[in-house]
Write a protein that holds these residues in place. Sequence first.
Motif, short mmCIF file in Angstrom:
data_model
loop_
_atom_site.label_atom_id
_atom_site.label_comp_id
_atom_site.label_asym_id
_atom_site.label_seq_id
_atom_site.Cartn_x
_atom_site.Cartn_y
_atom_site.Cartn_z
N ALA A 1 0.83 -1.21 0.00
CA ALA A 1 0.00 0.00 0.00
C ALA A 1 0.86 1.25 0.00
N ALA A 2 2.05 1.15 0.55
CA ALA A 2 2.94 2.32 0.57
C ALA A 2 3.62 2.53 -0.76
N GLY A 3 3.30 1.71 -1.73
CA GLY A 3 3.83 1.93 -3.07
C GLY A 3 5.03 1.09 -3.41
N PHE A 4 5.34 0.08 -2.59
CA PHE A 4 6.49 -0.78 -2.88
C PHE A 4 6.01 -2.09 -3.49
N THR A 5 6.84 -2.65 -4.35
CA THR A 5 6.50 -3.89 -5.03
C THR A 5 7.21 -5.06 -4.38
N GLU A 6 6.49 -6.15 -4.18
CA GLU A 6 7.09 -7.29 -3.50
C GLU A 6 7.96 -8.11 -4.45
N ALA A 7 9.07 -8.58 -3.92
CA ALA A 7 9.94 -9.46 -4.70
C ALA A 7 10.11 -10.76 -3.92
N LEU A 8 10.37 -11.85 -4.65
CA LEU A 8 10.66 -13.14 -4.01
C LEU A 8 11.97 -13.62 -4.61
N THR A 9 13.00 -13.73 -3.79
CA THR A 9 14.31 -14.09 -4.34
C THR A 9 14.82 -15.39 -3.72
N PHE A 10 15.91 -15.90 -4.28
CA PHE A 10 16.48 -17.16 -3.81
C PHE A 10 17.09 -17.02 -2.43
N ALA A 11 16.98 -18.06 -1.65
CA ALA A 11 17.57 -18.03 -0.32
C ALA A 11 19.05 -18.42 -0.36
N LEU A 12 19.47 -19.02 -1.46
CA LEU A 12 20.87 -19.41 -1.58
C LEU A 12 21.58 -18.45 -2.52
N CYS A 13 22.80 -18.09 -2.17
CA CYS A 13 23.52 -17.18 -3.04
C CYS A 13 25.01 -17.48 -2.96
N SER A 14 25.79 -16.72 -3.68
CA SER A 14 27.22 -16.99 -3.67
C SER A 14 27.84 -16.27 -2.48
N GLN A 15 29.04 -16.70 -2.15
CA GLN A 15 29.71 -16.12 -0.99
C GLN A 15 29.94 -14.63 -1.18
N GLU A 16 30.27 -14.24 -2.41
CA GLU A 16 30.55 -12.82 -2.66
C GLU A 16 29.31 -11.97 -2.40
N ASP A 17 28.16 -12.54 -2.71
CA ASP A 17 26.93 -11.76 -2.59
C ASP A 17 26.71 -11.24 -1.18
N ILE A 18 27.03 -12.05 -0.17
CA ILE A 18 26.76 -11.55 1.18
C ILE A 18 28.00 -11.02 1.84
N ALA A 19 29.15 -11.15 1.21
CA ALA A 19 30.37 -10.68 1.87
C ALA A 19 31.09 -9.62 1.03
N ASP A 20 31.85 -10.07 0.03
CA ASP A 20 32.70 -9.11 -0.69
C ASP A 20 31.90 -7.98 -1.32
N LYS A 21 30.77 -8.35 -1.92
CA LYS A 21 30.03 -7.29 -2.61
C LYS A 21 29.42 -6.30 -1.63
N LEU A 22 29.27 -6.70 -0.37
CA LEU A 22 28.73 -5.79 0.62
C LEU A 22 29.85 -5.22 1.48
N ARG A 23 31.08 -5.34 1.02
CA ARG A 23 32.24 -4.76 1.69
C ARG A 23 32.40 -5.29 3.10
N THR A 24 32.17 -6.57 3.27
CA THR A 24 32.42 -7.14 4.59
C THR A 24 33.11 -8.48 4.42
N ASP A 25 33.55 -9.05 5.51
CA ASP A 25 34.29 -10.30 5.41
C ASP A 25 33.36 -11.48 5.68
N ILE A 26 33.59 -12.60 4.99
CA ILE A 26 32.66 -13.73 5.12
C ILE A 26 32.61 -14.26 6.55
N SER A 27 33.73 -14.17 7.27
CA SER A 27 33.72 -14.74 8.62
C SER A 27 32.87 -13.91 9.56
N ALA A 28 32.63 -12.65 9.21
CA ALA A 28 31.82 -11.81 10.09
C ALA A 28 30.33 -12.06 9.89
N THR A 29 29.97 -12.82 8.85
CA THR A 29 28.55 -12.95 8.55
C THR A 29 27.88 -14.10 9.28
N ASN A 30 28.66 -15.04 9.83
CA ASN A 30 28.04 -16.17 10.54
C ASN A 30 27.11 -16.96 9.63
#
Lengths: 569, 198
Positions: free
Chosen positions: A387-416
């Motif tokens: 209702a606030a004007g945003f569109t819902e997305a449904l994405t994969f729960a599995l991704c590559s290591q870079e996606d949650i670490a390097d690409k977000l400028r953080t280290d993989i060990s910090a992500t748990n």
Amino acid sequence: DEEFDELCFEFGLELDEITSEKDIISKEKGEEKAKGASDVVLYKIDVPANRYDLLCLEGLVRGLQVFKERINLPRYEKIIPAEGEGQRLIITEQTAQVRPHAVAAVLRNITFTKDRYDSFIDLQEKLHQNICRKRALVAIGTHDLDTITGPFTYTAKAPSEIKFKPLNQSQEYTASQIMDLYRTDSHLRHYLHLIENKPRYPVIYDSNGVVLSMPPIINGDHTKITLNTRNVFIECTGTDITKAKIVLDIIVTMFSEYCEKPFTVEAVEVVYPNGKTHIYPELAYRTEKVKPEYINKKVGISETPSSLAKLLTRMCLKSHVTGNGNHLEVEIPPTRADIIHACDIVEDAAIAYGYNNIQMLIPKTYTIANQLPLNKLAELLRLDLAAAGFTEALTFALCSQEDIADKLRTDISATNAVRIANPKTAEFQVARTTLLPGLLKTIAANRKMPLPLKLFEISDIVVKDPNTDVGARNYRHLCAIYYNKSPGFEIIHGLLDRVMQVLEVPPNEGNGYTIKAAEGTAFFPGRCAEVFAKGQSIGKLGVVHPDVITKFELTMPCSVLEINIEPFV
Amino acid sequence: FTEMPTDNFVESSFWNFDALFQPQQHPARDQHDTFFLLDPAEAPQLPPGYSSKVKKVHSQGGYGSQGYRYEWKVEEAKKNLLRTHTTSASARALFQLARQEKFSPVKYFSIDRVFRNESLDATHLAEFHQVEGLVADRGLTLGHLMGILRQFFSKLGISQLRFKPAYNPYTEPSMEVFSYHEGLKKWVEVGNSGVFRP
């Protein structure tokens, strides 16, 4: 064709495809190569994984004919030869380290034709793939009995001490040479690892030192079965004795049809290292007593005991009524190793009755329905965010290591993060710990859409947690992103305020929510804030760092909000 | 139908396979079809009393069954994986139900994500959603199961149904549900079902 399809459907088989050799080759290699191939119609039938007796043509036809009441179920007989006349297989203690169990049997005076021979080899392969788990649990060897003399010895020797001419080869090799020889063979190389690194390899000899086989790799050429073979010696070796017995039973019951005395099998005595002996094949006929009313109740039909007996007999489970009419004695043949409980008998009765003949009823169970609170909250929030004007997305729960670490400028060990051991592609290396990469990838895939792009997702993320019984848990996150020519921090902030408003969380320090300036590796320095509610940090919001934007192949600024909604359930 | 909690993608082999009578040597537990975890690789705890019961039923039989007669290894059961079906959540829910003091009939459902180690193509994804429902009560029959399925599918607009015998390690009898697809002009499988083994 249609009639056969119906029959298969009723029986529980799936008629996958009606094709011919010509069609198969056409599809795979093109029409040119198919010229001259057979036009004979082939049926591809899918057999359920637990019915080993239907894996060959003989068994399949037999099963269907009994189902249609065209023939009576054959009785498989074990013939125990007179003292001193039968074959013996002696197992030595060296096999205990590598492949301890072995069983054997003899098919006497059998007549092979090309088709029967092909079917024989085919069944062994299918059993190898299926119940034998690619020969790891059980391996089958079949030999021409007239080329060898018993008693046979099953032992294990060092690779250099084993020398013989393998099947279809022209010279003798030692066991280590055989390993190398078949390393490139597309069929056999998958089985080499089963014994390769052991100090001793299993091997079966006859009384003159002729090698019958080196299980699970290959048989000897000497004992090769031809169309003229009259007596067959079958041995099954392996690490699982129950499966070895089942496999032996299946092979002999299926092909004893072609013996001079049909459906008879000659027994072999197996001698164990401790001196004990056992007669194989077991060909055990087991009797189970079932109450007809049990069957009727479980299926939802009401058949008389005698008609139930008839139905079960049609499924190769010979039954008759006993007691004073309220008991069924069911005889389970050695071909039906899949019957391990009364409920299996119930299923067979239902199949014979015809599933589609059973009357459909609604259970009289009264229950009060409930939605899981967490899911209910997520559903409500989804409506409000839309209702606030945003569109819902449904994405994969599995991704590559870079996606949650390097690409977000953080280290993989910090992500748990939870890591996958056997991903097929690099896209599925870890379970996501944040919804942000999924949304950024969604935007990247939709660059052509008109701006601004406003997306959200309310879904689970996964992190390691030593306090749960499996070592990881899910958290329900809400993530919203605004992508436009200007970052729109105020829009994302407004969205947070709106979410808190519908959650009825007041904007104050005590029992409500606040935001405090913070640093986040994925965020633009000085444009990031942490959200606190109910006494804990629940997430962050801010303008996304330009490096992150570039790494996800985007070009415009964006701002994002991500919070954990579980405290609000 | 009451919603079951399914918010755990990571599951132990115990709940995903062993508690559902799927033998440890079953092909589906292979590397090819299941996502096994590198970290955390093993579940720290399994329910103690229950896991010894499961071990017994696999290796020796029980509750009227012959069992599979193989050596059941607890290390296999502890292996963590991404669940391959939401039936593992159903198993947990039934376990909780069994520990209740007094049995009450229930109807449960769930709709959530499952993971299978497949290559992606036009008809296969590595992660997809499953709808699962179960009814637990006294005196239920196969006919009841078919009745519920027919009602469920008719609400989705699917009314032409046929049932085919099938095989699942944890249900017996089992049925695959087929519906006639007007567009493809053939029967397609729309669901799988069964009565849980005692």
